[in-house]
Design a protein around this motif. Structure first.
Motif, mmCIF file in Angstrom:
data_model
loop_
_atom_site.group_PDB
_atom_site.id
_atom_site.type_symbol
_atom_site.label_atom_id
_atom_site.label_comp_id
_atom_site.label_asym_id
_atom_site.label_seq_id
_atom_site.Cartn_x
_atom_site.Cartn_y
_atom_site.Cartn_z
ATOM 1 N N MET A 1 10.307 9.557 7.851
ATOM 2 C CA MET A 1 11.472 10.468 7.864
ATOM 3 C C MET A 1 11.066 11.924 8.093
ATOM 4 N N ALA B 1 13.175 4.792 1.319
ATOM 5 C CA ALA B 1 12.917 4.961 2.748
ATOM 6 C C ALA B 1 11.521 5.552 2.912
ATOM 7 N N GLY C 1 21.346 7.865 1.398
ATOM 8 C CA GLY C 1 21.998 7.703 2.697
ATOM 9 C C GLY C 1 22.381 6.272 3.007
ATOM 10 N N GLU D 1 0.822 -1.222 0.000
ATOM 11 C CA GLU D 1 0.000 0.000 0.000
ATOM 12 C C GLU D 1 0.853 1.268 0.000
ATOM 13 N N VAL D 2 2.100 1.159 0.422
ATOM 14 C CA VAL D 2 3.030 2.301 0.335
ATOM 15 C C VAL D 2 4.255 1.927 -0.513
ATOM 16 N N PRO E 1 16.016 9.272 -6.254
ATOM 17 C CA PRO E 1 15.301 10.552 -6.291
ATOM 18 C C PRO E 1 15.467 11.425 -5.044
ATOM 19 N N GLU E 2 16.358 11.058 -4.131
ATOM 20 C CA GLU E 2 16.441 11.768 -2.851
ATOM 21 C C GLU E 2 16.602 13.278 -3.005
HETATM 22 N N1 CAA Z 1 7.631 6.557 1.550
HETATM 23 C C1 CAA Z 1 6.358 6.572 2.018
HETATM 24 N N2 CAA Z 1 5.262 6.366 1.256
HETATM 25 C C2 CAA Z 1 5.453 6.142 -0.057
HETATM 26 C C3 CAA Z 1 6.745 6.125 -0.625
HETATM 27 C C4 CAA Z 1 7.868 6.344 0.236
HETATM 28 N N3 CAA Z 1 9.140 6.301 -0.197
HETATM 29 N N4 CAA Z 1 6.620 5.898 -1.948
HETATM 30 C C5 CAA Z 1 5.296 5.768 -2.188
HETATM 31 N N5 CAA Z 1 4.591 5.914 -1.052
HETATM 32 C C6 CAA Z 1 3.128 5.850 -0.891
HETATM 33 C C7 CAA Z 1 2.435 7.072 -1.421
HETATM 34 O O1 CAA Z 1 2.441 8.114 -0.463
HETATM 35 C C8 CAA Z 1 1.041 6.542 -1.692
HETATM 36 O O2 CAA Z 1 0.342 6.460 -0.471
HETATM 37 P P1 CAA Z 1 -1.221 6.939 -0.419
HETATM 38 O O3 CAA Z 1 -1.933 5.975 -1.327
HETATM 39 O O4 CAA Z 1 -1.573 6.790 1.024
HETATM 40 O O5 CAA Z 1 -1.247 8.334 -0.950
HETATM 41 C C9 CAA Z 1 1.314 5.105 -2.143
HETATM 42 O O6 CAA Z 1 2.625 4.772 -1.673
HETATM 43 C C10 CAA Z 1 1.309 4.951 -3.658
HETATM 44 O O7 CAA Z 1 2.218 5.894 -4.196
HETATM 45 P P2 CAA Z 1 1.786 6.976 -5.315
HETATM 46 O O8 CAA Z 1 0.345 7.320 -5.202
HETATM 47 O O9 CAA Z 1 2.774 8.100 -5.237
HETATM 48 O O10 CAA Z 1 2.010 6.092 -6.633
HETATM 49 P P3 CAA Z 1 2.390 6.630 -8.103
HETATM 50 O O11 CAA Z 1 2.260 5.444 -8.995
HETATM 51 O O12 CAA Z 1 1.666 7.870 -8.434
HETATM 52 O O13 CAA Z 1 3.973 7.023 -7.977
HETATM 53 C C11 CAA Z 1 6.264 6.692 -7.319
HETATM 54 C C12 CAA Z 1 4.921 6.023 -7.714
HETATM 55 C C13 CAA Z 1 6.836 7.430 -8.521
HETATM 56 C C14 CAA Z 1 7.215 5.566 -6.912
HETATM 57 C C15 CAA Z 1 6.025 7.683 -6.151
HETATM 58 O O14 CAA Z 1 5.297 7.021 -5.145
HETATM 59 C C16 CAA Z 1 7.276 8.230 -5.540
HETATM 60 O O15 CAA Z 1 7.919 9.095 -6.131
HETATM 61 N N6 CAA Z 1 7.663 7.749 -4.327
HETATM 62 C C17 CAA Z 1 8.762 8.272 -3.576
HETATM 63 C C18 CAA Z 1 10.085 7.839 -4.133
HETATM 64 C C19 CAA Z 1 11.229 8.474 -3.353
HETATM 65 O O16 CAA Z 1 11.374 9.670 -3.284
HETATM 66 N N7 CAA Z 1 12.094 7.616 -2.746
HETATM 67 C C20 CAA Z 1 13.246 8.058 -2.014
HETATM 68 C C21 CAA Z 1 12.951 8.131 -0.559
HETATM 69 S S1 CAA Z 1 14.300 8.819 0.392
HETATM 70 C C22 CAA Z 1 15.411 7.556 0.618
HETATM 71 O O17 CAA Z 1 15.225 6.468 0.153
HETATM 72 C C23 CAA Z 1 16.616 7.871 1.483
HETATM 73 C C24 CAA Z 1 17.685 6.841 1.493
HETATM 74 O O18 CAA Z 1 18.602 6.873 0.696
HETATM 75 C C25 CAA Z 1 17.698 5.762 2.489
#
Ligand code: CAA
Length: 258
Positions: free
Chosen positions: A71, A66, A140, A24-25, A131-132
């Motif tokens: 975060m 993450a 990280g 779901e996430v 994408p961070e």
């Molecule tokens: N953390 C928390 N929730 C997340 C998530 C994440 N990284 N990625 C997706 N979700 C959740 C969304 O919030 C959404 O929840 P709701 O239904 O409650 O709104 C659900 O998952 C489905 O996501 P989308 O509606 O956004 O789905 P989409 O198909 O429109 O987009 C996606 C997909 C392009 C992957 C988009 O979800 C996205 O860009 N996600 C974030 C990616 C990101 O920035 N990752 C880096 C995180 S930072 C990190 O990882 C640090 C490190 O180095 C350790």
């Protein structure tokens, strides 16, 4: 094996398949999921019946990084207190090889998790990236260090500085994944590869993984010395005797992992 909320384990000896299960996430990697993953991997690593594990994700993602919700509420003191990267170091210390089967999004920490594995297979529809930068942070969990070592610094700079997403085919061309497979063949291919690895003599497999991983951090001279020590140590194993005798007797070896 203890119950997990977010990590499904399917034992298919001599391999195991671990499925991140927070669809779901998009399998966002929160602290609880990462801790469960490290716990399960350590348990499997200590089990002589399992020689290789496949890591994949339920639903549309391998892992979308993450958990941003988790975060967002954290400050630097929380990070210092919680040490969120200690769990990544536990995963890095797993001795059996890990095959990442990247079934969908592998972004941020999701890509870093795939890069913590030893081999990466990707479904044709997978999308990968770091994408961070779009969130005001940087990778990280190894992205700035492992990605340039895998795909070269200029390409890694573009991936990390733009935060763009790339197709599985682009990742293949960059040398980041071993193979791209039709979506419905990904898991079977990962299982087959894992079974082949698990059929090889266990101590040699672990030694090879250790030496290969050291190649990313040690200067060449030290790496060559480590390789020689590991090579010599394997001459004390029963599987070395069996493997060489079987070759000379023109028969299949029967390895025991000893
Ligand atoms: N953390 C928390 N929730 C997340 C998530 C994440 N990284 N990625 C997706 N979700 C959740 C969304 O919030 C959404 O929840 P709701 O239904 O409650 O709104 C659900 O998952 C489905 O996501 P989308 O509606 O956004 O789905 P989409 O198909 O429109 O987009 C996606 C997909 C392009 C992957 C988009 O979800 C996205 O860009 N996600 C974030 C990616 C990101 O920035 N990752 C880096 C995180 S930072 C990190 O990882 C640090 C490190 O180095 C350790």
């Amino acid at each position: 094996m203890a119950e997990s909320r977010f990590v499904e384990v399917s034992r298919e000896e001599p391999i195991a398949v671990l499925t991140l299960n927070r669809p779901e996430v998009l399998n966002a990697l929160d602290f609880e999921l990462m801790t469960e993953l490290a716990d399960r991997l350590e348990e499997l690593d200590a089990d002589p019946a399992v020689g290789c594990a496949v890591l994949t994700g339920r639903g549309r993602a391998f892992a979308a990084g993450a958990d941003i919700g988790e975060m967002a509420g954290l400050g630097v003191v929380d990070l210092l207190d919680r040490q969120p990267f200690a769990v990544w170091r536990r995963i890095d210390r797993v001795r059996m090889p890990l095959v990442a089967a990247v079934n969908g999004y592998a972004l941020g920490g999701g890509l870093e998790l795939a890069m913590a594995c030893d081999i990466i297979l990707a479904a044709a529809s997978a999308r990968l990236g770091q994408p961070e930068i779009r969130l005001g942070i940087i990778p990280g969990a190894g992205g700035t260090q492992r990605l340039p070592r895998r795909i070269g610094r200029y390409r890694a700079s573009e991936w990390i500085l733009t935060g763009a997403r790339y197709t599985a085919q682009e990742a293949l061309e960059a040398g980041l994944v071993n193979r791209v497979l039709p979506d419905d063949q990904l898991l079977d291919a990962a299982r087959e590869l894992a079974r082949t690895i698990a059929s090889r003599p266990r101590q040699a497999v672990r030694a090879a993984k250790e030496a290969l991983r050291a190649s990313e951090r040690l200067p060449l001279g030290e790496g060559l010395r480590l390789e020689q020590h590991l090579f010599q140590a394997l001459f004390a194993t029963a599987d070395k005797e069996e493997g060489m005798r079987a070759f000379l007797e023109k028969r299949e070896p029967r390895f025991t992992g000893r």
